[in-house]
Design a protein around this motif. Structure first.
Motif, mmCIF file in Angstrom:
data_model
loop_
_atom_site.group_PDB
_atom_site.id
_atom_site.type_symbol
_atom_site.label_atom_id
_atom_site.label_comp_id
_atom_site.label_asym_id
_atom_site.label_seq_id
_atom_site.Cartn_x
_atom_site.Cartn_y
_atom_site.Cartn_z
ATOM 1 N N PRO A 124 0.837 -1.193 0.000
ATOM 2 C CA PRO A 124 0.000 0.000 0.000
ATOM 3 C C PRO A 124 0.875 1.247 0.000
ATOM 4 O O PRO A 124 2.013 1.221 0.469
ATOM 5 C CB PRO A 124 -0.798 -0.119 1.302
ATOM 6 C CG PRO A 124 -0.175 -1.206 2.079
ATOM 7 C CD PRO A 124 0.674 -2.021 1.167
ATOM 8 N N PRO A 125 0.370 2.348 -0.559
ATOM 9 C CA PRO A 125 1.187 3.557 -0.587
ATOM 10 C C PRO A 125 1.471 4.048 0.828
ATOM 11 O O PRO A 125 0.688 3.830 1.744
ATOM 12 C CB PRO A 125 0.315 4.555 -1.349
ATOM 13 C CG PRO A 125 -1.082 4.034 -1.218
ATOM 14 C CD PRO A 125 -0.959 2.548 -1.133
ATOM 15 N N ALA A 126 2.637 4.668 0.991
ATOM 16 C CA ALA A 126 2.923 5.356 2.254
ATOM 17 C C ALA A 126 2.167 6.685 2.212
ATOM 18 O O ALA A 126 2.223 7.413 1.216
ATOM 19 C CB ALA A 126 4.417 5.594 2.386
ATOM 20 N N GLY A 158 7.459 11.082 -7.987
ATOM 21 C CA GLY A 158 6.768 9.963 -7.361
ATOM 22 C C GLY A 158 6.001 10.357 -6.120
ATOM 23 O O GLY A 158 5.249 9.555 -5.578
ATOM 24 N N VAL A 159 6.199 11.596 -5.696
ATOM 25 C CA VAL A 159 5.435 12.048 -4.524
ATOM 26 C C VAL A 159 4.156 12.713 -5.015
ATOM 27 O O VAL A 159 4.206 13.681 -5.779
ATOM 28 C CB VAL A 159 6.253 13.051 -3.679
ATOM 29 C CG1 VAL A 159 5.412 13.524 -2.501
ATOM 30 C CG2 VAL A 159 7.547 12.413 -3.207
ATOM 31 N N LYS A 160 3.028 12.165 -4.611
ATOM 32 C CA LYS A 160 1.742 12.700 -5.046
ATOM 33 C C LYS A 160 1.132 13.502 -3.898
ATOM 34 O O LYS A 160 1.140 13.048 -2.753
ATOM 35 C CB LYS A 160 0.835 11.521 -5.418
ATOM 36 C CG LYS A 160 -0.471 11.914 -6.082
ATOM 37 C CD LYS A 160 -1.220 10.657 -6.544
ATOM 38 C CE LYS A 160 -2.683 10.966 -6.782
ATOM 39 N NZ LYS A 160 -3.495 9.755 -6.858
ATOM 40 N N GLY A 206 5.304 2.197 -4.136
ATOM 41 C CA GLY A 206 6.526 1.472 -4.456
ATOM 42 C C GLY A 206 7.275 1.028 -3.221
ATOM 43 O O GLY A 206 6.858 1.263 -2.085
ATOM 44 N N THR A 207 8.426 0.367 -3.488
ATOM 45 C CA THR A 207 9.136 -0.290 -2.391
ATOM 46 C C THR A 207 9.793 0.701 -1.436
ATOM 47 O O THR A 207 9.822 0.491 -0.234
ATOM 48 C CB THR A 207 10.214 -1.244 -2.940
ATOM 49 O OG1 THR A 207 10.882 -0.571 -4.004
ATOM 50 C CG2 THR A 207 9.594 -2.526 -3.445
ATOM 51 N N ALA A 208 10.350 1.802 -1.968
ATOM 52 C CA ALA A 208 11.055 2.750 -1.104
ATOM 53 C C ALA A 208 10.115 3.848 -0.606
ATOM 54 O O ALA A 208 10.555 4.934 -0.233
ATOM 55 C CB ALA A 208 12.242 3.355 -1.853
ATOM 56 N N LEU A 218 8.715 9.253 1.198
ATOM 57 C CA LEU A 218 7.711 10.103 1.858
ATOM 58 C C LEU A 218 8.363 10.965 2.930
ATOM 59 O O LEU A 218 8.086 12.168 3.047
ATOM 60 C CB LEU A 218 6.613 9.238 2.474
ATOM 61 C CG LEU A 218 5.486 10.004 3.182
ATOM 62 C CD1 LEU A 218 4.697 10.861 2.200
ATOM 63 C CD2 LEU A 218 4.532 9.037 3.893
ATOM 64 N N ALA A 219 9.271 10.364 3.703
ATOM 65 C CA ALA A 219 9.962 11.117 4.749
ATOM 66 C C ALA A 219 10.781 12.251 4.136
ATOM 67 O O ALA A 219 10.782 13.379 4.635
ATOM 68 C CB ALA A 219 10.856 10.179 5.566
ATOM 69 N N GLU A 220 11.445 11.939 3.016
ATOM 70 C CA GLU A 220 12.195 12.973 2.292
ATOM 71 C C GLU A 220 11.275 14.131 1.890
ATOM 72 O O GLU A 220 11.621 15.303 2.037
ATOM 73 C CB GLU A 220 12.772 12.383 0.998
ATOM 74 C CG GLU A 220 14.119 11.732 1.071
ATOM 75 C CD GLU A 220 14.541 11.300 -0.334
ATOM 76 O OE1 GLU A 220 15.326 12.032 -0.964
ATOM 77 O OE2 GLU A 220 14.074 10.230 -0.794
#
Lengths: 451, 451
Positions: free
Chosen positions: A199-201, A228-230, A248-250, A255-257
């Motif tokens: 699931p998405p972060a 990739g950040v929505k 995705g995997t990372a 997200l934290a970035e």
């Protein structure tokens, strides 16, 4: 979506009940399930609502099985004891299996009724224990009718790889539906569809005081280096809620970035995460600063006080307030000089400031905020049109400050926006006081200007 | 339903938008339209929600035309200017007609953008002016995208007798959808489906202060001699809303009979009809009595004041109030003796009464009501559990009265129930004062006891 069916299995929601088609009851289950399934990496393709007739349900089931082939169809409603609840019958006929009374379900039911003082199970309620052959029973911790799970028709094994869909039947009562979903369905989906996309972060950031378009401008630059950040913007009268998501995997690291990159830009506007109210954030900032808060309300008539005291434990911060709706009370209870009211009118900077000063000293607070404005629909003028609101803010020993805003919307929306503005001002003030700069709360006072 | 298709034509609702399938937005349009169509004697057979892809919309349209054959299908959403809004394209392809730019729509659009300071229409917005050939344009008084009507595919004449359905395309923004429905669709439906059953005669009665089960008991006896009268109970924190409905030719007369028969039983609890709030009813009763009202709030923290002042024009009745959250303010602003607080505690009859008396005299009101209680979740005790709320009511020159209630629910529900109780008490008091006994308001003071 560019992902295979296995990674994001299809899902269809089928909500059942005549009352949904007459508008007597609003369907809250579909939206809740849609979000829950999306968060679990299912691709919700369709939501269908039909009436209680068996023929209608069967017709809808044919479509649902096609649209959700290889995935899952969740049905809600029509599992009660009365004869107009026909979902069990429709599903059994559709799948060509028998309905059998399940002794274990019957025993749970009987015990439930014994606890409520019934010697025998009322005959109609025996219907609840009828289970389609091959179905798995999912316990209902909140009510009588259990959830049911039927394997995909093409396989019979219960895996999601058949030509039909796995069917889940859940009660229509929202609390029961949610309890069974959380307690059983989620786990069953993990077992049945093990190869789903992670699931998405997701992180929710709530802001107020800045319109969606400006916020988007602020964020664009920060997030450009991070594809990739929505970000979804959900504006409301209370402000704009941001939903950051990464797939995705990372995902968690990315997200934290993103949140770190956006931190400074969001800081003047961000007041909390999912479920945090602006009132909670204002109270917490005051608490950190060791301040007690008083309010003086005219056009909002108590709404600011009500929002603050809606938070459990607010009494350690909120002293109370004055609803000075009539101008006489502005003078009697808050000490606003009659001459000031006469010279400037009640909706003015001097009166807003005087109200805040009066509340601060007379109510013995460390900070007081006042609101006076034209909420409409009547009462507007060329110089003070509907939506004009003045605010005052007072701290003992410091000069009182005033601010004006022009809010759009209905009477209720103008009042709610005014309350939100006052809450934000109090919070920023308490944070800037330094004592309250909590972890992660960077305050850029230069950006804290009224828009 | 036992009525022919002509008397109750079939209807299908098709709501369009990816955000409905991810749970990001709750679909309020379907429920609103379902009720509106049911009230117009349409038989709503199905509600279908799909995503924004053209293929998805076309697939759903095939089903909608079959299910609503000879009737109407209403589509909402996907009419905006951006490229992901594909409803126009999907409908044109489905009906095999061209999309043509409509000069009249274009001119309205351009004027709208000129008014907002744009020299030219932004190119994307020209998409809004594309209309399927043969469609009728329905003006949108609230936004850019007009509604569209396409005749039933089987006839081409616009009558409802074709093999397909008449299609209405409406924007997804609720205010725009409703405005076009009220302004155009309703009239078009009357023209297209002239032989519909007369809609049921409906009357809404809002009550507070009595639970659903007791209300049902009261009404049963009154309504027994009047078969055909249907009563639906819609309970909420604000009270129970009753929907009386009667079908058939003599419906209005029978409904009037039913309301007359139920009048006395409902009188102590009824505060108004559809759209009337308990605050409005309390204000109107005070207005009739020539009274000005003050409030003194502890656990509700301003919510009573906020509810009252939410009503436009409330300033002729509401003086204002005191939010005495901290006990010190109960003393400083309302004159509650410290000894009283010490002896009885803040949540007690003597303190509630003293708060009301203080508010009445210090704020110069003709009636004052006070609220002090344990809203929870903390702060309850064995003698004063969470939900215990005391009320005081004061009229100048009369003995102050106190009442206690125990409310169920969450902190917010307890506060809302407390506000509702206070509003009801004020209203009953003003009505009983005689001056305020308006037409149709019979007051049975004997029944006006707390439950």
């Amino acid at each position: 979506m560019g992902t295979s069916t296995r990674l994001r299995p299809p899902a269809v929601l089928l909500t059942i009940g005549d009352e949904l088609l007459t508008g007597e009851r609003v369907d809250t289950n579909a939206g809740w399930l849609a979000e829950a399934l999306t968060d679990l990496s299912f691709d919700v393709r369709e939501i269908l609502s039909v009436g209680d007739e068996e023929e209608e349900i069967r017709n809808a089931l044919v479509r649902a099985e096609i649209r959700a082939a290889g995935g899952v169809a969740i049905l809600t409603g029509g599992l009660g004891p009365t004869l107009d609840d026909r979902t069990r019958e429709a599903v059994a006929r559709h799948r060509d299996v028998e309905l059998q009374e399940d002794p274990a379900v019957l025993e749970v039911l009987a015990a439930r009724f014994r606890d409520r003082g019934y010697a025998d199970l009322p005959p109609l309620n025996r219907r609840i224990a009828r289970v389609p052959r091959g179905a798995r029973v999912l316990p209902n911790p909140e009510g009588s009718a259990p959830g049911l799970e039927l394997p995909g028709s093409g396989s019979g094994s219960g895996s999601g790889s058949g030509s039909g869909a796995v069917l889940f039947l859940l009660p229509g009562v929202p609390a029961e539906m949610r309890a069974i979903f959380r307690g059983s369905v989620r786990e069953r989906l993990d077992i049945l569809f093990p190869e789903r996309l992670a699931p998405p972060a997701v992180e929710i950031v709530r802001t107020s005081g800045i319109p969606e378009s400006e916020l988007a401008g602020e964020l664009e630059a920060c997030l450009e280096p991070l594809p990739g950040v929505k970000v979804q913007y959900r504006p409301s009268v209370e402000g704009v809620e941001l939903r950051f998501s990464v797939e995705g995997t990372a995902a968690p690291a990315r997200l934290a970035e993103a949140l770190a990159a956006a931190k400074d830009a969001l800081s003047p506007w961000r007041f909390g995460g999912r479920g945090t109210s602006a009132a909670e954030a204002a109270l917490e900032a005051c608490r950190q600063a060791g301040w007690r808060l008083a309010v003086a309300e005219s056009c909002t008539g108590g709404m600011l006080g009500a929002r603050l005291t809606a938070v459990p434990g607010s009494s350690d911060v909120v002293v109370g307030g004055v609803i000075a709706y009539d101008n006489r009370l502005k003078t009697d209870l808050l000490g606003v000089p009659g001459s000031l009211l006469e010279a400037h009118g009640a909706v003015s900077e001097p009166v807003a400031c005087s109200m805040a000063a009066g509340a601060c000293s007379r109510l013995g607070a460390d900070i007081a905020v006042s609101i006076t404005g034209v909420a409409g629909p009547g009462g507007g003028s060329e110089t003070r049109p509907v939506g004009t609101v003045w605010f005052g803010l007072c701290r003992p020993g410091a000069p009182v400050r005033g601010r004006t805003e022009r809010f759009p919307g209905t009477r209720e929306e103008i009042r709610r926006r005014a309350v939100q503005f006052a809450l934000r001002w109090v919070r920023m003030e308490a944070l800037e006081a330094g004592a309250g700069t909590g972890p992660g709360d960077h305050v850029d006072s230069g950006s804290d200007s009224p828009r």
